[in-house]
Each structure stands twice: as structure tokens, then as C-alpha cells.
Design an enzyme around this catalytic site. Structure first.
Site, mmCIF file in Angstrom:
data_model
loop_
_atom_site.group_PDB
_atom_site.id
_atom_site.type_symbol
_atom_site.label_atom_id
_atom_site.label_comp_id
_atom_site.label_asym_id
_atom_site.label_seq_id
_atom_site.Cartn_x
_atom_site.Cartn_y
_atom_site.Cartn_z
ATOM 1 N N SER A 184 0.824 -1.191 0.070
ATOM 2 C CA SER A 184 -0.004 -0.007 -0.013
ATOM 3 C C SER A 184 0.931 1.144 -0.024
ATOM 4 C CB SER A 184 -0.967 -0.130 1.235
ATOM 5 O OG SER A 184 -1.544 1.135 1.445
ATOM 6 N N TYR A 197 -2.229 -0.339 10.463
ATOM 7 C CA TYR A 197 -2.406 -0.770 8.871
ATOM 8 C C TYR A 197 -1.138 -0.231 8.101
ATOM 9 C CZ TYR A 197 -4.314 -1.207 4.270
ATOM 10 O OH TYR A 197 -4.431 -1.522 2.779
#
Length: 295
Positions: A184, A197
Site C-alpha cells: 500500500s 495498517y
């Protein structure tokens, strides 16, 4: 004349909405695009067998569909609550003429990770491509809101599962096999609302480089796709994302919109294809809509 794809994908504002966890693509509006109608397959994965975690929806679904169009049979994992989505993915893959097996379970369970690998080999006869894609995400306004249970859930879904799947898959992978993980942009940028995250995605990026070095002598390539914002159920189901944030999701990218899953899937095909990327390993391939990575 039809618009080029870069200009024809949906742009915000989207409808204000929230999805209950784990988030079903069937309930998301507009529906994410995954069919990739402009993509031209070339039998790049003919005869291959792939396992894709989180293949019921979002990026995982789009990858399963393009892998099938390139000639691969696929196994996808999904939570039992995601059955409506996984049924659709299976139906679409089967309509293409390839096999699609759904294994229901939670990748935070070590036994499930091992069983998913073993069942893939049992059902398809071999395993050539492993895609670790399932993810968990919830925004927080402060570190005080992040408890140990949430921290563990995020790491066990995003990082532990990657490690466990690779370890279980290694006895079955041969030279020419490919391991791909979904990273990501948060692993580069460290957004303040996603401490756990973003930390998992940074760990995934680094672990990918380590595994690539370890497995190079075996002829097994390990790579990562690091997306920017993508229109999937992950963000509308994020418990810390407001309906207003969902409506403007992706607006701040240089392209002014989130990616659609069909725009991410070709990167996975490229990395899965030994013919296309035989000299590519240890790569963090950023697909961020104009965002840039450090360095």
C-alpha cells in the site's frame, strides 16, 4: 470517440455510504469495476494454478478474473460472511471457462493458511502463483484509540498470513513460480489515521525484499503491488471512515479519483507471468494514480 480508460473510470463525489464489516462489494455503489473490458489476454498464465486470498471482492476479485482470462485456474479465500461476493467471483471465473474454488475461513488462523495451501494443491494438482491479498483496516483519530486486540488483528491479517502462506507454499513451488503480495501507499507515507495498517504495509514491503533474496536461488520470484486508493469495500467498511470521507475517497490523487480494481489487476498478471517479469523480484510496484514514492 470513446474516452481513454484513464479518463473514463468513475470519479468522486460518490454516494455517502457505510458498509458493515467485513464489507460486501455487492452493496457498494457504484459497483467496483473488475471486468477490464479493454484488456487483451494472451495466454500468459496458461495451465497455471493460483491461490488468491481475499479473492471474493476488490483487487482480489479483479486478479482472479484476469488470471482466469490468461488461462489460470484459481482458488480464492473468503470469510463465510462474504459468500455473496465469493459466489459472484466463482461464477464469473467459471463463465470464462476456468476452475474457481472458494475456501471459506479466516487468514488470521495459522491452520487455515496451511489448509488453504494444501487444498489448492489437492484440488488443482499444483501451485504456481500465490497472491496474499486479504487485508484488515480501521482508521483511528489517536493512538489511544488503538487497543492491543485491533493491533493484533491488523498484523495477523496483513503480515502474519503473508508469512504463513509463503512458508506453507514453499514445498509446492518450483522455479518459475511467483509470490505476489498487496502492499500500500500507506507503507511509504505513514498516514496518521492508520498507524497499525501503515505499519503492516511497511513490514510487507520489507519482508518482500527479504523473501526475494532468500528465494532467488530457487527461481521463485517475490514481488509486491503497492496501490494508492482503490474503490473496494475495504474503505467504506473502515469503522473510522465517515460517509463523507467515503464520498470523496481518492479525490486528492493527481488523477482526482481512486483506481478501479480492473486497473490494478494487470500489474498482478505482469508479476505472475514468468515470460513478462522473469528478471523482476523484490520489487515494490507502486500503482498510485500519480502519487510518488520516497527515493
Amino acid at each position: 470517440m470513446a474516452k481513454p480508460q484513464i479518463e473514463s473510470e468513475p470519479k468522486p463525489p460518490f454516494p455517502e455510504q457505510k458498509l458493515p464489516k467485513p464489507g460486501l462489494e455487492a452493496d457498494l455503489r457504484p459497483r467496483p469495476r473488475y471486468q477490464a473490458s479493454k484488456y487483451k489476454p494472451a495466454e500468459k498464465l496458461e495451465g497455471k494454478a493460483a491461490l488468491i486470498t481475499g479473492g471474493d471482492s476488490g483487487i482480489g476479485r479483479a486478479v482472479a478474473v484476469l488470471f482466469a482470462r490468461e488461462g489460470a485456474d484459481v482458488v480464492i479465500t473468503a470469510l463465510p460472511e462474504e459468500k455473496r461476493d465469493s459466489d459472484e467471483t466463482r461464477m464469473v471465473v467459471q463463465e470464462i471457462g476456468r476452475r474457481c474454488i472458494v475456501i471459506e475461513g479466516d487468514v488470521t488462523d495459522p491452520k487455515f493458511c496451511r489448509d488453504a495451501i494444501e487444498r489448492t494443491v489437492y484440488e488443482l494438482g499444483h501451485l504456481d502463483i500465490l497472491v496474499s491479498n486479504a487485508a484488515h483496516q480501521n482508521r483511528k483519530n489517536s493512538l489511544e484509540e488503538l487497543d492491543d486486540e485491533e493491533w493484533d488483528r491488523t498484523f495477523k491479517t496483513n503480515v502474519y498470513a503473508y508469512f504463513r502462506l509463503v512458508k506453507a507454499a514453499l514445498p509446492h513451488l518450483k522455479a518459475g513460480s511467483s509470490i505476489i503480495v498487496t502492499g500500500s501507499e500507506t507503507g511509504f507515507e505513514g498516514p496518521e489515521e492508520l498507524p497499525d495498517y501503515a505499519a503492516t504495509k511497511g513490514a510487507i514491503h520489507t519482508l518482500t525484499k527479504v523473501l526475494a533474496k532468500q528465494l532467488a536461488e530457487r527461481g521463485i520470484r517475490v514481488n509486491c503491488v503497492a496501490p494508492g486508493p482503490v474503490w473496494t469495500p475495504l474503505n467504506p467498511a473502515d469503522e473510522g471512515a465517515t460517509p463523507q470521507k467515503v464520498a470523496t475517497f481518492g479525490q486528492k490523487t493527481p488523477l482526482g479519483r481512486p483506481a478501479q480494481p480492473e486497473e490494478l489487476a494487470p500489474a498482478y498478471v505482469f508479476l505472475a507471468s514468468d515470460a513478462d517479469s522473469s528478471y523482476v523480484t523484490g520489487e515494490i510496484l507502486a500503482v498510485m494514480g500519480g502519487g510518488t514514492t520516497p527515493g
